[in-house]
Design a protein around this motif. Structure first.
Motif, PDB file in Angstrom:
ATOM      1  N   GLU A 248       0.842  -1.200   0.000  1.00  0.00           N
ATOM      2  CA  GLU A 248       0.000   0.000   0.000  1.00  0.00           C
ATOM      3  C   GLU A 248       0.876   1.248   0.000  1.00  0.00           C
ATOM      4  N   THR A 249       0.380   2.305  -0.673  1.00  0.00           N
ATOM      5  CA  THR A 249       1.170   3.540  -0.799  1.00  0.00           C
ATOM      6  C   THR A 249       1.045   4.386   0.453  1.00  0.00           C
ATOM      7  N   PRO A 250       2.172   4.857   1.008  1.00  0.00           N
ATOM      8  CA  PRO A 250       2.056   5.770   2.156  1.00  0.00           C
ATOM      9  C   PRO A 250       1.374   7.078   1.729  1.00  0.00           C
ATOM     10  N   PRO A 251       0.824   7.834   2.671  1.00  0.00           N
ATOM     11  CA  PRO A 251       0.098   9.059   2.310  1.00  0.00           C
ATOM     12  C   PRO A 251       0.958  10.029   1.475  1.00  0.00           C
ATOM     13  N   TYR A 252       0.346  10.604   0.436  1.00  0.00           N
ATOM     14  CA  TYR A 252       1.048  11.570  -0.418  1.00  0.00           C
ATOM     15  C   TYR A 252       1.273  12.869   0.342  1.00  0.00           C
ATOM     16  N   LEU A 253       2.360  13.564   0.007  1.00  0.00           N
ATOM     17  CA  LEU A 253       2.651  14.865   0.608  1.00  0.00           C
ATOM     18  C   LEU A 253       2.237  15.967  -0.377  1.00  0.00           C
ATOM     19  N   VAL A 254       1.305  16.821   0.049  1.00  0.00           N
ATOM     20  CA  VAL A 254       0.760  17.865  -0.830  1.00  0.00           C
ATOM     21  C   VAL A 254       1.342  19.219  -0.419  1.00  0.00           C
ATOM     22  N   ASP A 255       1.818  19.972  -1.384  1.00  0.00           N
ATOM     23  CA  ASP A 255       2.379  21.299  -1.079  1.00  0.00           C
ATOM     24  C   ASP A 255       1.517  22.375  -1.726  1.00  0.00           C
ATOM     25  N   HIS A 256       0.836  23.173  -0.910  1.00  0.00           N
ATOM     26  CA  HIS A 256      -0.016  24.238  -1.448  1.00  0.00           C
ATOM     27  C   HIS A 256       0.697  25.579  -1.502  1.00  0.00           C
ATOM     28  N   GLY A 257       2.011  25.546  -1.391  1.00  0.00           N
ATOM     29  CA  GLY A 257       2.768  26.796  -1.533  1.00  0.00           C
ATOM     30  C   GLY A 257       2.761  27.639  -0.268  1.00  0.00           C
ATOM     31  N   GLU A 258       3.137  28.902  -0.439  1.00  0.00           N
ATOM     32  CA  GLU A 258       3.358  29.781   0.709  1.00  0.00           C
ATOM     33  C   GLU A 258       2.099  30.080   1.510  1.00  0.00           C
ATOM     34  N   SER A 259       0.927  29.991   0.862  1.00  0.00           N
ATOM     35  CA  SER A 259      -0.291  30.326   1.610  1.00  0.00           C
ATOM     36  C   SER A 259      -0.774  29.155   2.469  1.00  0.00           C
ATOM     37  N   GLY A 260      -0.136  27.992   2.298  1.00  0.00           N
ATOM     38  CA  GLY A 260      -0.468  26.848   3.154  1.00  0.00           C
ATOM     39  C   GLY A 260      -1.729  26.128   2.718  1.00  0.00           C
ATOM     40  N   PRO A 261      -2.130  25.095   3.494  1.00  0.00           N
ATOM     41  CA  PRO A 261      -3.292  24.275   3.126  1.00  0.00           C
ATOM     42  C   PRO A 261      -4.587  25.085   3.068  1.00  0.00           C
ATOM     43  N   ILE A 262      -5.496  24.679   2.176  1.00  0.00           N
ATOM     44  CA  ILE A 262      -6.811  25.320   2.064  1.00  0.00           C
ATOM     45  C   ILE A 262      -7.698  24.817   3.205  1.00  0.00           C
ATOM     46  N   ARG A 263      -8.370  25.749   3.906  1.00  0.00           N
ATOM     47  CA  ARG A 263      -9.186  25.353   5.055  1.00  0.00           C
ATOM     48  C   ARG A 263     -10.518  26.080   5.043  1.00  0.00           C
ATOM     49  N   CYS A 264     -11.487  25.514   5.759  1.00  0.00           N
ATOM     50  CA  CYS A 264     -12.772  26.179   5.948  1.00  0.00           C
ATOM     51  C   CYS A 264     -12.550  27.424   6.809  1.00  0.00           C
ATOM     52  N   ASN A 265     -13.197  28.527   6.433  1.00  0.00           N
ATOM     53  CA  ASN A 265     -13.035  29.780   7.186  1.00  0.00           C
ATOM     54  C   ASN A 265     -13.516  29.684   8.622  1.00  0.00           C
ATOM     55  N   ARG A 266     -14.610  28.944   8.819  1.00  0.00           N
ATOM     56  CA  ARG A 266     -15.219  28.943  10.153  1.00  0.00           C
ATOM     57  C   ARG A 266     -14.620  27.882  11.065  1.00  0.00           C
TER      58      ARG A 266
ATOM     59  N   ARG B 146     -14.781  18.742  -9.282  1.00  0.00           N
ATOM     60  CA  ARG B 146     -13.680  19.444  -9.949  1.00  0.00           C
ATOM     61  C   ARG B 146     -13.023  18.516 -10.967  1.00  0.00           C
ATOM     62  N   VAL B 147     -12.605  19.080 -12.098  1.00  0.00           N
ATOM     63  CA  VAL B 147     -12.030  18.215 -13.137  1.00  0.00           C
ATOM     64  C   VAL B 147     -10.671  17.643 -12.700  1.00  0.00           C
ATOM     65  N   ASP B 148     -10.016  18.290 -11.704  1.00  0.00           N
ATOM     66  CA  ASP B 148      -8.721  17.753 -11.247  1.00  0.00           C
ATOM     67  C   ASP B 148      -8.867  16.869 -10.001  1.00  0.00           C
ATOM     68  N   CYS B 149     -10.126  16.489  -9.721  1.00  0.00           N
ATOM     69  CA  CYS B 149     -10.413  15.773  -8.475  1.00  0.00           C
ATOM     70  C   CYS B 149      -9.452  14.597  -8.238  1.00  0.00           C
ATOM     71  N   TYR B 150      -9.255  13.761  -9.260  1.00  0.00           N
ATOM     72  CA  TYR B 150      -8.455  12.550  -9.041  1.00  0.00           C
ATOM     73  C   TYR B 150      -6.951  12.789  -9.139  1.00  0.00           C
ATOM     74  N   ASP B 151      -6.553  14.030  -9.475  1.00  0.00           N
ATOM     75  CA  ASP B 151      -5.115  14.337  -9.478  1.00  0.00           C
ATOM     76  C   ASP B 151      -4.684  14.891  -8.126  1.00  0.00           C
ATOM     77  N   ARG B 152      -5.658  15.219  -7.301  1.00  0.00           N
ATOM     78  CA  ARG B 152      -5.325  15.838  -6.013  1.00  0.00           C
ATOM     79  C   ARG B 152      -5.681  14.895  -4.862  1.00  0.00           C
ATOM     80  N   PRO B 153      -4.668  14.458  -4.100  1.00  0.00           N
ATOM     81  CA  PRO B 153      -4.935  13.536  -2.987  1.00  0.00           C
ATOM     82  C   PRO B 153      -5.994  14.080  -2.029  1.00  0.00           C
ATOM     83  N   GLU B 154      -5.957  15.406  -1.751  1.00  0.00           N
ATOM     84  CA  GLU B 154      -6.868  15.956  -0.737  1.00  0.00           C
ATOM     85  C   GLU B 154      -8.318  16.016  -1.214  1.00  0.00           C
ATOM     86  N   LEU B 155      -8.564  15.766  -2.512  1.00  0.00           N
ATOM     87  CA  LEU B 155      -9.944  15.758  -3.009  1.00  0.00           C
ATOM     88  C   LEU B 155     -10.460  14.340  -3.243  1.00  0.00           C
TER      89      LEU B 155
END
Length: 880
Positions: free
Chosen positions: A197-215, A258-267
């Motif tokens: 099994e593949t270990p969890p992928y490491l995602v880099d969202h750049g300088e602004s960091g991970p996308i999160r819910c505002n609330r 999203r059309v990139d859904c399966y290219d992004r581990p977090e989606l």
């Protein structure tokens, strides 16, 4: 127990490594009647009566008939062969059984083959698991922990990371209360996955960091719904709508994905990692690489037992195996060394020195680190100086007469060194005895057998001074994790010494009566694994849930300064955290319930990361659906941790009664609301919970809740702390060990296990018992010569050496296969299991029998058959 320096020659108790004190207190079962293997069938003879396998009942239930005569379980029945007395009633549940009374002739024991068998359930599950387990379907219970299966992550975390007690949660608090099924998840955030099994992928969202819910600040995951052409997303946890940052924007397809859904581990996946930005770092600065500090007790006992020279010898090679993320690159972990008895000796091992320098701190009441430069070094740069030091330490202290030790200042020393270097790290403390020397954290011997079973017993599990709690808090603030390797020959107060390791996410390893020859292999394997394993530092874990439920309680090795953040100075691949959920609102069947576990940590290379695990389960408004989707092994994991924490505040009898009561309520609720009508004389269990009684009985009989006379207070405190961070597969094997017949070993498949009961053992057989902490090889008195020759290299039973701890390497397929099996078992466990050979009717059989958990125990624990009858009586009382 009188103080001893020399271990007396006797047989070890289950948790000792060498010989323990003489067993004056052993129950008088020893020599006269050890042969409990009845030649013929069990039970008094008589007409068969209504005790056959009952007819199958509809709706996935099987009925188990009770005793004859309407289930008058309070009356005395014929005792089990070789055992004393009837099952004690609720009034003295768990007390030693009263003297046997004459049995009424008409009554018979319940047939053990007619009650639910753990082996049958385990084998059935293996047989029906033929495909990989895909996690895309919400609320699907995974195969059991005893089944090997491949996982395909399609949006929910693998069961290696998260297992739930119920995959169908009740919609309302009232329904949850009515059923009494605990709603919990066992989370092992850094678990090692199988090689396929593949270990969890490491995602880099750049300088602004991970996308999160505002609330609610949940992290981007498959449960976020993109709206308005992809410009905003609605949170699956709190329903708040958040703008999508321009760099993260992507168009939606015709289904709204999203059309990139399966290219992004977090989606598209249940588990993944984000690279954290500097905002996620302590004091907003990038962390330094961590350090490992080795603190070695050099008092008389430590030197004499051989521990000091074994540790020093091993560290020479082990320092090349420090954890790293990339096998090609050297580890960035720096190392430091301290030795101690009543005073502390720090070592300067700077690469420019010809010889290491020792600096002694004798004022232990005000601990400081006497050098900054040269204490924490890079292994490769300082290799020659370090090797010289490790050669010198055993010689330097070879003739020591100092018997007293300190402990508090030792941890303070490591903590101060990490503070000075401004980094997180781990202390490896090798310690032998109760710290009685004048110093902060000094302890006294408080072992008092008279308190066992009284209301004051709980004080024995609590630390005797408050000093270590405040020290633990300081360690957590610095990211200083403590692992304790303990080599005691008498009471060392594990309940107190363990406070810092347990609060910092560390581990305790205990080698009672350590003897170099017998215990070196186990100790070195534990140490090697502990130094090399994947670990994160300065970790904070938070569990977010969708509206309707919230995480209310946590069990494990960690520290909490508020109600939501689980703080871990260190978090390794073996540690699990059990989380309990409660309703704070209604849940809906269509939405289900969501949870997201986020762990912020520093990797062993000094990188700040977030590991995310997501889990969605179904919700139901019918009790029948709840009872169809529970996992008993996970429920037992929760109950054992709940109970083992309970002994800190309540007498063990109260804790046991509470467990029995809650399980009776769970089963009574099922009987009342879900089972088809049948006579009250029948015990009806839900299909997925039919092993709840047998496993619960194992928890009730454990040494923590119902100790035998030979179980020390330190053993109980050690087990209590050990179980608190076990995952589901570890609690399963601990409470219901695996017993394999070894008469036929063919091909690659393992022999099917047998039930943990003496009546399942054949005199002519050889069996391997695995508990997760120990391995036993039980040899029957009339085992065939060929079998003995193949395994042990001797044709005669009388010539078998009961002190052997490893099997001879023999050139025959049987021997090779058995050694392979033993190695494969050891690889699966987080602690090295020492092998003990047990000859039938030998003294050591008493220890082995302790793990035959379906039988009555010497400490007064019920047999499975008796407990099932007791449970049935409890359920009927609740229903009437």
């Amino acid at each position: 127990m009188p103080p001893q320096t020399q271990p007396p020659p006797a047989q070890p108790s289950p948790y000792h490594s060498g010989p323990p004190p003489p067993r004056a207190q052993m129950p008088p079962t020893s020599m006269a009647q050890t042969n409990h293997l009845p030649p013929g069938p069990q039970g008094p003879p008589g007409p068969p009566g209504p005790l056959q396998q009952p007819p199958l009942q509809p709706a996935m239930q099987r009925g188990y008939p009770s005793q004859q005569n309407g289930g008058a379980f309070g009356q005395v029945r014929g005792p089990q062969p070789g055992y004393a007395g009837p099952y004690p009633g609720q009034s003295n549940y768990g007390a030693p059984a009263p003297a046997p009374a004459p049995a009424p002739p008409a009554q018979k024991r319940l047939d053990p083959d007619a009650i639910p068998s753990p082996i049958q359930v385990i084998e059935d599950d293996k047989a029906k698991t033929t495909e990989p387990f895909t996690t895309g379907v919400r609320g699907q219970a995974p195969p059991l922990v005893t089944t090997k299966f491949q996982v395909k992550d399609q949006g929910n975390a693998s069961p290696s990371f998260v297992r739930c007690t119920a995959y169908n949660m009740p919609c309302t608090a009232d329904m949850a209360k009515q059923s009494q099924v605990p709603l919990a998840a066992v989370i092992k955030p850094l678990a090692t996955l199988p090689p396929d099994e593949t270990p969890p992928y490491l995602v880099d969202h750049g300088e602004s960091g991970p996308i999160r819910c505002n609330r609610c600040k949940a992290y981007m995951c498959p449960y976020m719904q993109f709206i308005e052409g992809g410009r905003r997303f609605q949170c699956g946890f709190c329903s708040c709508v958040t703008e999508v940052p321009p760099h993260y924007f992507q168009h939606l397809d015709h289904t709204g994905k999203r059309v990139d859904c399966y290219d992004r581990p977090e989606l598209s996946l249940g588990s993944y990692e984000f690279l954290a930005t500097v905002d996620y770092c302590k004091n907003n600065k990038v962390p330094q690489p961590p350090a490992f500090i080795f603190l070695i007790d050099v008092s008389y006992n430590a030197v004499k037992s051989g521990m000091v020279s074994i540790v020093c010898q091993e560290l020479k090679t082990l320092l090349d195996c420090l954890p790293r993320e990339n096998a090609e690159v050297d580890s960035v972990v720096r190392v430091g060394f301290v030795t101690y008895n009543k005073v502390l000796h720090f070592y300067n091992v700077k690469s420019s020195l010809a010889q290491p320098q020792m600096l002694v701190v004798s004022d232990v009441s005000d601990m400081f680190v006497p050098l900054l430069d040269g204490f924490l070094v890079n292994v490769n740069e300082s290799r020659l100086v370090i090797e010289s030091l490790l050669d010198q330490i055993p010689k330097m202290f070879a003739d020591t007469r100092e018997t007293e030790t300190v402990f508090g200042p030792v941890i303070q020393a490591g903590l101060e060194a990490l503070k000075a270097a401004d980094c997180a790290g781990k202390l490896f403390v090798f310690h032998t005895s109760l710290p009685i020397a004048e110093a902060p954290g000094k302890l006294k011997n408080r072992e008092d057998k008279k308190l066992i079973g009284t209301d004051k017993e709980k004080s024995l599990f609590q630390p005797q001074v408050g000093f270590y709690n405040s020290l633990a808090k300081e360690c957590v603030a610095q990211g200083c994790c403590v692992d304790l390797f303990l080599f005691p020959n008498q009471f060392a107060d594990v309940a107190t010494l363990g406070v810092v390791p347990v609060s910092t996410g560390g581990s305790i390893y205990k080698y009672t009566y350590f003897q170099a020859q017998a215990d070196q292999e186990r100790f070195l394997n534990d140490l090697r694994r502990d130094v090399q394993k994947q670990i994160g530092f300065d970790a904070v874990m938070r569990v977010r849930t969708s509206t309707g439920i919230r995480a209310t309680d946590f069990f494990g090795s960690f520290f909490m300064s508020n109600t939501t953040d689980v703080e871990l100075a260190g978090l390794d691949c073996d540690k699990a955290i059990t989380v309990e959920f409660r309703h704070d609102d209604k849940l809906s069947e269509e939405m289900g319930a969501l949870m997201q576990c986020a762990v912020l940590y520093t990797s062993c290379s000094g990188q700040r990361r977030l590991r995310i695990h997501n889990m969605a389960v179904n919700c139901c408004s019918q009790l029948a659906d709840l009872y169809r989707n529970c996992e008993t092994d996970t429920i037992i994991n929760f109950f054992s941790k709940f109970a083992f924490r309970g002994v800190l505040n309540s007498p063990t009898k109260v804790v046991r009664d509470t467990l029995v009561n809650q399980c009776a309520q769970i089963l009574a609720c099922y009987r009342k609301n879900c089972a088809s009508p049948s006579s009250a004389g029948q015990l009806i269990l839900p299909e997925c919970m039919k092993l709840l009684p047998v496993y619960l009985n194992c928890v009730l009989k454990s040494d923590v809740l119902l100790p035998g006379a030979d179980v020390s207070l330190d053993d109980r405190a050690y087990l209590r702390q050990l179980i608190s961070c076990m995952d589901v597969s570890e609690t399963h094997i601990f409470f219901y060990p695996r017993l394999l017949p070894l008469m036929k070993l063919e091909g690659e498949t393992l022999p099917v296990a047998v039930r943990d009961s003496e009546e399942r053992l054949s005199k002519g057989g050889v069996y391997l018992l695995e508990t997760g902490l120990h391995l036993f090889l039980w040899v029957g008195a009339s085992a065939q010569q060929e079998l003995l020759l193949n395994i042990l290299g001797t044709p005669s039973f009388s010539q078998i050496d009961p002190n052997m701890t490893s099997l001879p390497v023999l050139d025959n397929p049987f021997s090779q296969r058995l050694r392979e099996i033993i190695n494969s078992f050891r690889v699966q466990r987080s602690r090295y299991m020492k092998l003990m050979v047990v000859k039938q009717e030998d003294r050591a059989e008493l220890i082995f029998r302790h793990f035959l958990v379906e039988d009555k125990s010497t400490s007064g624990g019920a047999s499975y058959v008796d407990f099932l009858c007791h449970m049935h009586k409890e359920i009927r009382q609740l229903l009437s």
